[in-house]
Scaffold this motif. Sequence first.
Motif, PDB file in Angstrom:
ATOM      1  N   LYS A 121       4.807  37.112  45.059  1.00  0.00           N
ATOM      2  CA  LYS A 121       5.059  36.895  43.633  1.00  0.00           C
ATOM      3  C   LYS A 121       6.494  37.265  43.280  1.00  0.00           C
ATOM      4  O   LYS A 121       6.770  37.946  42.291  1.00  0.00           O
ATOM      5  CB  LYS A 121       4.065  37.685  42.781  1.00  0.00           C
ATOM      6  N   LYS A 122       7.421  36.797  44.139  1.00  0.00           N
ATOM      7  CA  LYS A 122       8.843  37.063  43.950  1.00  0.00           C
ATOM      8  C   LYS A 122       9.629  35.757  44.017  1.00  0.00           C
ATOM      9  O   LYS A 122       9.313  34.871  44.817  1.00  0.00           O
ATOM     10  CB  LYS A 122       9.366  38.002  45.036  1.00  0.00           C
ATOM     11  N   THR A 123      10.655  35.647  43.193  1.00  0.00           N
ATOM     12  CA  THR A 123      11.560  34.506  43.219  1.00  0.00           C
ATOM     13  C   THR A 123      12.992  35.023  43.294  1.00  0.00           C
ATOM     14  O   THR A 123      13.384  35.879  42.493  1.00  0.00           O
ATOM     15  CB  THR A 123      11.404  33.627  41.968  1.00  0.00           C
ATOM     16  N   VAL A 124      13.750  34.517  44.270  1.00  0.00           N
ATOM     17  CA  VAL A 124      15.150  34.916  44.387  1.00  0.00           C
ATOM     18  C   VAL A 124      16.034  33.724  44.039  1.00  0.00           C
ATOM     19  O   VAL A 124      15.771  32.590  44.446  1.00  0.00           O
ATOM     20  CB  VAL A 124      15.491  35.435  45.801  1.00  0.00           C
ATOM     21  N   VAL A 125      17.074  33.994  43.261  1.00  0.00           N
ATOM     22  CA  VAL A 125      17.994  32.965  42.793  1.00  0.00           C
ATOM     23  C   VAL A 125      19.422  33.455  42.997  1.00  0.00           C
ATOM     24  O   VAL A 125      19.749  34.579  42.586  1.00  0.00           O
ATOM     25  CB  VAL A 125      17.773  32.656  41.292  1.00  0.00           C
ATOM     26  N   PRO A 126      20.294  32.660  43.617  1.00  0.00           N
ATOM     27  CA  PRO A 126      21.710  33.057  43.708  1.00  0.00           C
ATOM     28  C   PRO A 126      22.307  33.237  42.323  1.00  0.00           C
ATOM     29  O   PRO A 126      21.957  32.503  41.387  1.00  0.00           O
ATOM     30  CB  PRO A 126      22.366  31.888  44.447  1.00  0.00           C
ATOM     31  N   SER A 127      23.187  34.196  42.184  1.00  0.00           N
ATOM     32  CA  SER A 127      23.812  34.466  40.891  1.00  0.00           C
ATOM     33  C   SER A 127      24.601  33.248  40.407  1.00  0.00           C
ATOM     34  O   SER A 127      24.903  32.340  41.179  1.00  0.00           O
ATOM     35  CB  SER A 127      24.744  35.674  41.000  1.00  0.00           C
ATOM     36  N   GLY A 128      24.940  33.252  39.143  1.00  0.00           N
ATOM     37  CA  GLY A 128      25.658  32.117  38.587  1.00  0.00           C
ATOM     38  C   GLY A 128      27.154  32.305  38.518  1.00  0.00           C
ATOM     39  O   GLY A 128      27.873  31.444  37.984  1.00  0.00           O
ATOM     40  N   SER A 129      27.674  33.419  39.055  1.00  0.00           N
ATOM     41  CA  SER A 129      29.119  33.660  38.988  1.00  0.00           C
ATOM     42  C   SER A 129      29.602  34.323  40.269  1.00  0.00           C
ATOM     43  O   SER A 129      28.843  35.008  40.953  1.00  0.00           O
ATOM     44  CB  SER A 129      29.463  34.547  37.780  1.00  0.00           C
ATOM     45  N   ALA A 130      30.879  34.114  40.579  1.00  0.00           N
ATOM     46  CA  ALA A 130      31.464  34.671  41.795  1.00  0.00           C
ATOM     47  C   ALA A 130      32.977  34.524  41.733  1.00  0.00           C
ATOM     48  O   ALA A 130      33.529  33.880  40.829  1.00  0.00           O
ATOM     49  CB  ALA A 130      30.925  33.957  43.033  1.00  0.00           C
ATOM     50  N   SER A 131      33.660  35.119  42.714  1.00  0.00           N
ATOM     51  CA  SER A 131      35.095  34.910  42.867  1.00  0.00           C
ATOM     52  C   SER A 131      35.327  33.592  43.592  1.00  0.00           C
ATOM     53  O   SER A 131      34.538  33.193  44.449  1.00  0.00           O
ATOM     54  CB  SER A 131      35.722  36.054  43.669  1.00  0.00           C
ATOM     55  N   GLU A 176      47.200  15.232  42.823  1.00  0.00           N
ATOM     56  CA  GLU A 176      46.960  16.559  43.400  1.00  0.00           C
ATOM     57  C   GLU A 176      45.659  16.579  44.197  1.00  0.00           C
ATOM     58  O   GLU A 176      44.628  16.079  43.754  1.00  0.00           O
ATOM     59  CB  GLU A 176      46.901  17.593  42.277  1.00  0.00           C
ATOM     60  N   LEU A 177      45.722  17.165  45.374  1.00  0.00           N
ATOM     61  CA  LEU A 177      44.563  17.357  46.243  1.00  0.00           C
ATOM     62  C   LEU A 177      44.334  18.861  46.374  1.00  0.00           C
ATOM     63  O   LEU A 177      45.247  19.608  46.699  1.00  0.00           O
ATOM     64  CB  LEU A 177      44.832  16.758  47.628  1.00  0.00           C
ATOM     65  N   SER A 178      43.103  19.307  46.115  1.00  0.00           N
ATOM     66  CA  SER A 178      42.836  20.748  46.146  1.00  0.00           C
ATOM     67  C   SER A 178      41.546  21.054  46.881  1.00  0.00           C
ATOM     68  O   SER A 178      40.678  20.194  47.062  1.00  0.00           O
ATOM     69  CB  SER A 178      42.763  21.309  44.716  1.00  0.00           C
ATOM     70  N   TYR A 179      41.438  22.317  47.300  1.00  0.00           N
ATOM     71  CA  TYR A 179      40.260  22.803  48.010  1.00  0.00           C
ATOM     72  C   TYR A 179      39.872  24.162  47.437  1.00  0.00           C
ATOM     73  O   TYR A 179      40.733  25.019  47.199  1.00  0.00           O
ATOM     74  CB  TYR A 179      40.549  22.939  49.507  1.00  0.00           C
ATOM     75  N   LYS A 180      38.569  24.351  47.201  1.00  0.00           N
ATOM     76  CA  LYS A 180      38.064  25.628  46.706  1.00  0.00           C
ATOM     77  C   LYS A 180      36.798  26.001  47.454  1.00  0.00           C
ATOM     78  O   LYS A 180      36.053  25.119  47.913  1.00  0.00           O
ATOM     79  CB  LYS A 180      37.760  25.563  45.207  1.00  0.00           C
ATOM     80  N   GLN A 181      36.548  27.302  47.543  1.00  0.00           N
ATOM     81  CA  GLN A 181      35.303  27.760  48.128  1.00  0.00           C
ATOM     82  C   GLN A 181      34.865  29.066  47.463  1.00  0.00           C
ATOM     83  O   GLN A 181      35.694  29.869  47.032  1.00  0.00           O
ATOM     84  CB  GLN A 181      35.430  27.960  49.638  1.00  0.00           C
ATOM     85  N   PHE A 182      33.546  29.247  47.386  1.00  0.00           N
ATOM     86  CA  PHE A 182      32.997  30.479  46.828  1.00  0.00           C
ATOM     87  C   PHE A 182      31.549  30.634  47.276  1.00  0.00           C
ATOM     88  O   PHE A 182      30.912  29.678  47.734  1.00  0.00           O
ATOM     89  CB  PHE A 182      33.102  30.506  45.302  1.00  0.00           C
ATOM     90  N   ASP A 183      31.028  31.858  47.164  1.00  0.00           N
ATOM     91  CA  ASP A 183      29.662  32.178  47.578  1.00  0.00           C
ATOM     92  C   ASP A 183      28.928  32.876  46.444  1.00  0.00           C
ATOM     93  O   ASP A 183      29.455  33.832  45.853  1.00  0.00           O
ATOM     94  CB  ASP A 183      29.661  33.081  48.814  1.00  0.00           C
ATOM     95  N   LEU A 184      27.724  32.420  46.175  1.00  0.00           N
ATOM     96  CA  LEU A 184      26.847  33.036  45.190  1.00  0.00           C
ATOM     97  C   LEU A 184      25.670  33.668  45.922  1.00  0.00           C
ATOM     98  O   LEU A 184      25.098  33.046  46.816  1.00  0.00           O
ATOM     99  CB  LEU A 184      26.332  31.999  44.190  1.00  0.00           C
ATOM    100  N   ASP A 185      25.297  34.880  45.546  1.00  0.00           N
ATOM    101  CA  ASP A 185      24.166  35.511  46.220  1.00  0.00           C
ATOM    102  C   ASP A 185      23.261  36.223  45.222  1.00  0.00           C
ATOM    103  O   ASP A 185      23.675  36.568  44.117  1.00  0.00           O
ATOM    104  CB  ASP A 185      24.643  36.492  47.296  1.00  0.00           C
ATOM    105  N   GLY A 186      22.042  36.412  45.641  1.00  0.00           N
ATOM    106  CA  GLY A 186      21.072  37.118  44.823  1.00  0.00           C
ATOM    107  C   GLY A 186      20.096  37.866  45.703  1.00  0.00           C
ATOM    108  O   GLY A 186      19.848  37.466  46.848  1.00  0.00           O
ATOM    109  N   ASP A 187      19.558  38.974  45.211  1.00  0.00           N
ATOM    110  CA  ASP A 187      18.612  39.738  46.008  1.00  0.00           C
ATOM    111  C   ASP A 187      17.658  40.511  45.114  1.00  0.00           C
ATOM    112  O   ASP A 187      17.924  40.742  43.929  1.00  0.00           O
ATOM    113  CB  ASP A 187      19.343  40.696  46.954  1.00  0.00           C
ATOM    114  N   SER A 188      16.558  40.899  45.711  1.00  0.00           N
ATOM    115  CA  SER A 188      15.556  41.731  45.046  1.00  0.00           C
ATOM    116  C   SER A 188      14.928  42.619  46.107  1.00  0.00           C
ATOM    117  O   SER A 188      14.765  42.198  47.254  1.00  0.00           O
ATOM    118  CB  SER A 188      14.497  40.852  44.377  1.00  0.00           C
ATOM    119  N   ASN A 189      14.620  43.853  45.751  1.00  0.00           N
ATOM    120  CA  ASN A 189      13.994  44.750  46.728  1.00  0.00           C
ATOM    121  C   ASN A 189      12.921  45.598  46.064  1.00  0.00           C
ATOM    122  O   ASN A 189      12.915  45.775  44.840  1.00  0.00           O
ATOM    123  CB  ASN A 189      15.043  45.622  47.430  1.00  0.00           C
TER     124      ASN A 189
END
Length: 213
Positions: A43-53, A70-83
């Motif tokens: 009965k748990k749901t994990v969702v990556p956060s909605g903000s990051a660097s 202009e040609l550009s490249y971006k990358q970022f990671d969103l994570d979420g956890d519950s314990n």
Amino acid sequence: MKKLALLSLALLSGSVAATPYMGLEYGATSLKHDYQTHYSADKKTVVPSGSASVFGGFIGYKIENNYGLELSYKQFDLDGDSNQLLLSDKPGFILEREWVSDLSVKQISLKPVMFYSLSENIQFKGGLGLTYSHYKYTSSSHDEYEHVLNDDIEINLPRSGGESKKDSALGIVASIGVDYNLYRNFHIGAAMEYYVDNIANGGNITVNTSYFF
């Protein structure tokens, strides 16, 4: 997408009135998405956060009439956890169950841009173009047993129910920003960007440094 970008830059570089530039940017991103994992037994749901660097870089050409590409490249990671602490079935150990999720985003964008001089050293830059975004989503759950008397003694046991998926999508992007000519060919600036595709939509606020050749 890559062929279109290379062809466009190649054609633009052939113009004797074109000034090439390149730069790096760093800031914060906010993203709306539907990635999540539900563990029905827990009965748990994990969702990556909605903000990051967010980190990225760009190259482009500015033409004499204040237009460019202009040609550009971006990358970022969103994570979420519950314990959650649970009653341990191993004497002498504390049991903590953890659910984690991660969304990695890598994005290429290609857009025509317009420059407008606000003063001798300050210029406005706006753009509208296309994006190609790659999304990689993973989630997992595990039980961590930690010894009561020695926390260096740990046992990690993976659990079922996680998932892994990859998606790619074309979208559109719009941006506005301002550049300040700090010293000779070196510029610093700030920009806001919004993009949308059929998987997610989000915005970035970044600061950047660039060099005009």
